[in-house]
Design a protein around this motif. Structure first.
Motif: not given
Length: 302
Positions: A237-238, A270-272, A174-176, A216-218
């Protein structure tokens, strides 16, 4: 406040005419992708010409597609769990009529770019065995950038054997972030069935699970039991995991497109949960895979 499961639609909730489900930009907050699913019993489903490209995907049964003054025969398959099917890409500016018997899906994306239509045979569909161990799944990459010259659409389908996990680890797009992540809406269309060789009765309530959560996008939250014909939308979102109970196999069709200039599928885990990928190197691919009937597997990747 995010409404729980607001982006999840049980089978039939999005019905429109002959279409059992119809996803398009008429849905608030949705703009880059579309999907139509129909059960045809010798009848027809028609879509007009316009600034939209499409991929016709037989889910079960076989079909003839009238387009550009000709008819293309899609041999199809018995079910989504019988390996890849042939598909038809119809470029923007062309209408189509689908005739036949069975279930058919039409993936869509709005675009003004005209690309030539193409029929992709089942034998030419790249088949990927992704993950390992209980994270093993089978991916049919007929509509990905490496397999199809489309304008915006990225389409594939995934088979997850009973007891396995897919869309795992949870990830987002969801990010460029050039070279790392692209912006893509995503549609999940689900089917579920008793595992091969299992003892489930014909009227068993086959189901699986699917989840999304916020980035962070929503804000988004989906925690759903999914059954055949259900649809989940992922605007941001994830998303993941999609989990098949031991008694049931899970299938989903993914339709993606977005606003970025480059047509590419790039994700951020997801980094986790990203560490999960490292565990696959020491595990074998699930020996039940691939699910196929008459074609040959092309290399496995992890």
């Amino acid at each position: 406040m995010t409404e729980h499961n607001e982006w999840f639609f049980p089978c039939g909730m999005l019905s429109e005419g002959v279409w059992e489900s119809a996803v398009d930009s008429s849905l608030p907050g949705w703009q880059h992708t579309g999907l139509r699913v129909a059960q045809l019993d010798g009848g027809a489903a028609e879509l007009p010409a316009g600034d939209v490209e499409r991929i016709v995907v037989p889910l079960s049964g076989s079909f003839a597609v009238e387009h550009e003054g000709r008819s293309t025969r899609l041999a199809g398959r018995a079910s989504v769990f019988d390996g890849p099917t042939d598909v038809l890409y119809v470029g923007a500016g062309e209408g189509l009529v689908v005739r036949g018997s069975g279930r058919v899906a039409v993936a869509e994306a709005p675009t003004t770019i005209r690309k030539p239509s193409v029929h992709i045979a089942a034998d030419d569909v790249p088949v990927e065995l992704r993950g390992a161990g209980a994270d093993s799944r089978q991916v049919h990459n007929f509509g990905t950038p490496a397999a199809l010259d489309a304008a915006s659409l990225i389409v594939c389908e995934v088979i997850t054997p009973g007891g396995n996990w897919s869309s795992h680890p949870a990830h987002k797009h969801d990010e460029n972030v050039p070279g790392h992540e692209s912006r893509l809406e995503e549609i999940y269309y689900f089917e579920v069935a008793p595992v091969r060789g299992g003892s489930a009765p014909e009227d068993a309530d086959a189901f699986a699970t699917f989840a999304t959560y916020s980035s962070a996008a929503g804000d988004i939250e989906t925690n759903a039991l999914v059954r055949s014909g259900d649809i989940a939308l992922v605007p941001f979102g994830y998303h993941g995991p999609a989990v098949a109970p031991p008694e049931y196999d899970l299938y989903y069709l993914n339709v993606m497109a977005g606003p970025d200039e480059e047509r590419v599928w790039l994700v951020s885990d997801d980094p986790r949960q990203a560490w999960l990928r490292d565990t696959w190197a020491e595990l074998d691919t699930d020996p039940r895979l691939p699910y196929r009937t008459d074609t040959t597997t092309q290399g496995a990747t992890r």
